[in-house]
Enzyme design. Structure first.
Site, PDB file in Angstrom:
ATOM      1  N   ASN A  55       0.871  -1.172   0.000  1.00  0.00           N
ATOM      2  CA  ASN A  55       0.000   0.000   0.000  1.00  0.00           C
ATOM      3  C   ASN A  55       0.913   1.229   0.000  1.00  0.00           C
ATOM      4  O   ASN A  55       1.436   1.621   1.034  1.00  0.00           O
ATOM      5  CB  ASN A  55      -0.891  -0.024   1.249  1.00  0.00           C
TER       6      ASN A  55
ATOM      7  N   ARG B   7      -2.673  -1.884  -3.443  1.00  0.00           N
ATOM      8  CA  ARG B   7      -3.893  -1.119  -3.233  1.00  0.00           C
ATOM      9  C   ARG B   7      -3.836   0.121  -4.131  1.00  0.00           C
ATOM     10  O   ARG B   7      -2.841   0.831  -4.144  1.00  0.00           O
ATOM     11  CB  ARG B   7      -3.977  -0.675  -1.783  1.00  0.00           C
TER      12      ARG B   7
ATOM     13  N   HIS C 182     -12.911   3.090   0.218  1.00  0.00           N
ATOM     14  CA  HIS C 182     -12.900   2.043   1.256  1.00  0.00           C
ATOM     15  C   HIS C 182     -13.632   0.789   0.778  1.00  0.00           C
ATOM     16  O   HIS C 182     -14.116  -0.001   1.592  1.00  0.00           O
ATOM     17  CB  HIS C 182     -13.611   2.505   2.557  1.00  0.00           C
TER      18      HIS C 182
ATOM     19  N   GLY D 242     -12.556   5.421  10.418  1.00  0.00           N
ATOM     20  CA  GLY D 242     -11.153   5.544  10.825  1.00  0.00           C
ATOM     21  C   GLY D 242     -10.810   7.019  10.820  1.00  0.00           C
ATOM     22  O   GLY D 242     -11.668   7.852  11.132  1.00  0.00           O
TER      23      GLY D 242
ATOM     24  N   ARG E 187     -11.252  16.028   7.725  1.00  0.00           N
ATOM     25  CA  ARG E 187     -12.050  16.413   6.551  1.00  0.00           C
ATOM     26  C   ARG E 187     -13.437  16.876   6.998  1.00  0.00           C
ATOM     27  O   ARG E 187     -14.007  16.308   7.933  1.00  0.00           O
ATOM     28  CB  ARG E 187     -12.222  15.235   5.596  1.00  0.00           C
TER      29      ARG E 187
ATOM     30  N   ARG F 194      -9.803   9.242  20.510  1.00  0.00           N
ATOM     31  CA  ARG F 194      -9.459   8.989  21.919  1.00  0.00           C
ATOM     32  C   ARG F 194      -9.303  10.300  22.670  1.00  0.00           C
ATOM     33  O   ARG F 194      -9.811  10.469  23.780  1.00  0.00           O
ATOM     34  CB  ARG F 194      -8.141   8.194  22.025  1.00  0.00           C
TER      35      ARG F 194
ATOM     36  N   GLY G 137     -14.350   2.796  14.568  1.00  0.00           N
ATOM     37  CA  GLY G 137     -15.496   1.867  14.589  1.00  0.00           C
ATOM     38  C   GLY G 137     -15.227   0.611  15.396  1.00  0.00           C
ATOM     39  O   GLY G 137     -16.097   0.107  16.104  1.00  0.00           O
ATOM     40  N   GLU G 138     -13.991   0.107  15.317  1.00  0.00           N
ATOM     41  CA  GLU G 138     -13.668  -1.127  16.045  1.00  0.00           C
ATOM     42  C   GLU G 138     -13.373  -0.861  17.518  1.00  0.00           C
ATOM     43  O   GLU G 138     -13.573  -1.725  18.366  1.00  0.00           O
ATOM     44  CB  GLU G 138     -12.426  -1.801  15.426  1.00  0.00           C
TER      45      GLU G 138
ATOM     46  N   GLU H  89      -8.264  -5.270   4.814  1.00  0.00           N
ATOM     47  CA  GLU H  89      -8.146  -4.937   3.398  1.00  0.00           C
ATOM     48  C   GLU H  89      -6.983  -5.690   2.751  1.00  0.00           C
ATOM     49  O   GLU H  89      -7.070  -6.091   1.593  1.00  0.00           O
ATOM     50  CB  GLU H  89      -7.950  -3.417   3.249  1.00  0.00           C
TER      51      GLU H  89
HETATM   52  P1  ADP Z   1      -6.900   5.254   8.637  1.00  0.00           P
HETATM   53  O1  ADP Z   1      -8.117   5.904   8.054  1.00  0.00           O
HETATM   54  O2  ADP Z   1      -5.727   6.168   8.723  1.00  0.00           O
HETATM   55  O3  ADP Z   1      -6.601   3.880   8.071  1.00  0.00           O
HETATM   56  P2  ADP Z   1      -7.586   3.851  11.075  1.00  0.00           P
HETATM   57  O4  ADP Z   1      -8.698   3.019  10.600  1.00  0.00           O
HETATM   58  O5  ADP Z   1      -6.321   3.190  11.460  1.00  0.00           O
HETATM   59  O6  ADP Z   1      -7.307   5.073  10.122  1.00  0.00           O
HETATM   60  O7  ADP Z   1      -8.116   4.698  12.330  1.00  0.00           O
HETATM   61  C1  ADP Z   1      -7.285   5.598  12.994  1.00  0.00           C
HETATM   62  C2  ADP Z   1      -8.096   6.324  14.054  1.00  0.00           C
HETATM   63  O8  ADP Z   1      -8.661   5.361  14.975  1.00  0.00           O
HETATM   64  C3  ADP Z   1      -7.259   7.229  14.942  1.00  0.00           C
HETATM   65  O9  ADP Z   1      -7.227   8.537  14.429  1.00  0.00           O
HETATM   66  C4  ADP Z   1      -8.000   7.204  16.256  1.00  0.00           C
HETATM   67  O10 ADP Z   1      -8.835   8.339  16.323  1.00  0.00           O
HETATM   68  C5  ADP Z   1      -8.911   6.006  16.175  1.00  0.00           C
HETATM   69  N1  ADP Z   1      -8.714   5.076  17.307  1.00  0.00           N
HETATM   70  C6  ADP Z   1      -7.756   4.153  17.460  1.00  0.00           C
HETATM   71  N2  ADP Z   1      -7.897   3.511  18.659  1.00  0.00           N
HETATM   72  C7  ADP Z   1      -8.981   4.064  19.262  1.00  0.00           C
HETATM   73  C8  ADP Z   1      -9.652   3.859  20.502  1.00  0.00           C
HETATM   74  N3  ADP Z   1      -9.227   2.963  21.379  1.00  0.00           N
HETATM   75  N4  ADP Z   1     -10.731   4.613  20.774  1.00  0.00           N
HETATM   76  C9  ADP Z   1     -11.163   5.540  19.890  1.00  0.00           C
HETATM   77  N5  ADP Z   1     -10.580   5.777  18.705  1.00  0.00           N
HETATM   78  C10 ADP Z   1      -9.509   5.059  18.398  1.00  0.00           C
END
Ligand code: ADP
Length: 402
Positions: free
Chosen positions: A7, A91, A180, A210, A241, A285, A333-334, A385
């Site tokens: 990627n 990707r 995505h 994310g 954004r 966070r 989301g996770e 992915e």
């Molecule tokens: P990308 O779009 O860069 O691939 P990711 O899917 O890795 O992003 O998501 C990154 C974001 O996930 C971070 O900016 C952070 O805000 C969020 N994140 C990571 N861990 C946590 C958590 N424990 N609680 C809330 N948000 C989180």
């Protein structure tokens, strides 16, 4: 068959090496700050100690050369020769209306990806640098490209067209593409296995939240609508954004602030969203932490972010005339149980019965977070992915050998 997934971004590059016999990851890693004399390489083999290095890496070609060196390294390596890598999967963010599925890289495909630079100026040029670097460092190894947009190729015309002068579509291909896609495809198909229905009858809403975020309405296993548009700027409020705003704001602000299109684009992509409203952070966070300490900017940012995701989910329930399952995936989301709960508690009207205890569990596995009997199921599914890219690459290369 061993497959390298790459990627490539403009100044960074992530990779994973798969053994497709059991789909295991042999090693993964990343190169950051490409173009600088203090570039960082982190190589994480699954069963060996990690390797970290700061060195001069001035372009993608050198970055891939370093990755190859790591993969065959006597101490940190996972293969004895690079010839063990039988294919590379890349990707690619923007496939435009040229590609509705993954394809083998040929001179025509490279020209196709290049012709889409205008539509994805931040992404496609970097992907091409990644492809060239692999061609140089792994000559003769087949390469496959997997597009973020491909899953959304099934969107009907009424969904992908914008109500703008038709010539903009005809001349400049101005339309919704969505992004995505690999993630929405993966999590919606995993979610479908939790439903007692044939895939063709399922209605699933996937929320990939994310740093960037998009929500997709997946009907019968196919993308029907998605919140990102011609570029990843449309739709949800994101880390930096803006997402949806009144388009008339843009010429208005350009006039008032005396800025040009590049600066306006930069403001909307890099200086808006959570970061702008919270007054500094784009990380969920930190937003939640700030809100709990009583910071007003963080509270407003959180409320706007949550509201916009919920509104998008509601819109897709209407778009599909119902929903069987909602899926949360990606960094926020996770991981953000708080955000999921805020959204889901206010979807009880449509039969979402969230279980607050199940919602808190962190397992890294796909899991249900609604109570038994909830009319709409909600799942948390870690996205993957890279695995989709490795699988597509495997299939395409196997076929091309026949
Ligand atoms: P990308 O779009 O860069 O691939 P990711 O899917 O890795 O992003 O998501 C990154 C974001 O996930 C971070 O900016 C952070 O805000 C969020 N994140 C990571 N861990 C946590 C958590 N424990 N609680 C809330 N948000 C989180």
């Amino acid at each position: 068959m061993k497959i390298l997934v790459v990627n490539a971004g403009s100044s960074s590059l992530k990779y994973q090496l798969y053994d497709m016999n059991d789909e295991s990851v042999l090693a993964k890693g990343r190169v950051e700050r490409i173009g600088m004399d203090t570039a960082i390489l982190v190589h994480e083999p699954t069963d060996k100690p990690e390797l970290k290095e700061v060195s001069e890496i001035l372009d993608h070609n050198v970055a891939i050369k370093k990755v190859v060196d790591c993969l065959v390294h006597p101490e940190h390596g996972v293969i004895s020769s690079i010839s063990e890598v039988e294919a590379v999967g890349h990707r690619v963010v923007q496939g435009g209306d040229l590609y509705s599925e993954s394809v083998l890289v040929t001179p025509e495909v490279k020209a196709g990806i290049t012709s889409l630079f205008d539509l994805a100026p931040l992404h496609n040029p970097a992907h091409m640098m990644g492809i060239s670097a692999c061609e140089i460092n792994m000559p003769g190894v087949p390469q496959v490209v997997v597009f973020d947009t491909a899953f959304h190729a099934t969107m009907p015309e009424k969904v992908f067209m914008y109500p703008l002068p038709l010539r903009l579509y005809k001349k400049h291909k101005v339309r919704r593409y969505g992004f995505h896609g690999t993630s929405h495809f993966y999590v919606s198909h995993v979610a479908a296995q939790f439903l007692d229905k044939p895939l063709e009858d399922t209605k699933i809403i996937t929320a990939h939240i994310g740093n960037g975020g998009s929500v997709t309405a997946v009907m019968g296993g196919k993308s029907f609508d998605t919140s990102m548009g011609m570029t990843p700027l449309e739709g949800l409020m994101m880390g930096t954004r803006s997402g949806d705003i009144d388009p008339a704001i843009i010429p208005f602000v350009m006039g008032k602030e005396g800025i040009g299109p590049m600066e306006a684009n930069f403001m909307l992509n890099k200086h808006s969203g959570l970061q702008a409203i919270s007054g500094g952070s784009s990380d969920m966070r930190e937003i939640v932490e700030g809100m709990e300490k009583g910071d007003k900017g963080c509270k407003l940012a959180y409320e706007m972010y949550e509201y916009r995701i919920r509104k998008q989910i509601g819109a897709y329930v209407a778009a599909m005339n119902g929903v069987d399952a909602i899926v949360f995936t990606a960094g926020v989301g996770e991981n953000s149980a708080v955000l999921r709960l805020s959204i889901l508690e206010q979807l009880s009207w449509m039969g979402v019965d969230v279980d607050p205890e199940l919602n808190k569990i962190r397992s890294g596995e796909p899991r249900l977070i609604t109570k038994e009997g909830s009319r709409v199921k909600v799942l948390v599914i870690p996205t993957n992915e890279e695995l989709v890219i490795a699988r597509d690459t495997h299939e395409i290369v196997k076929k091309s050998h026949k």
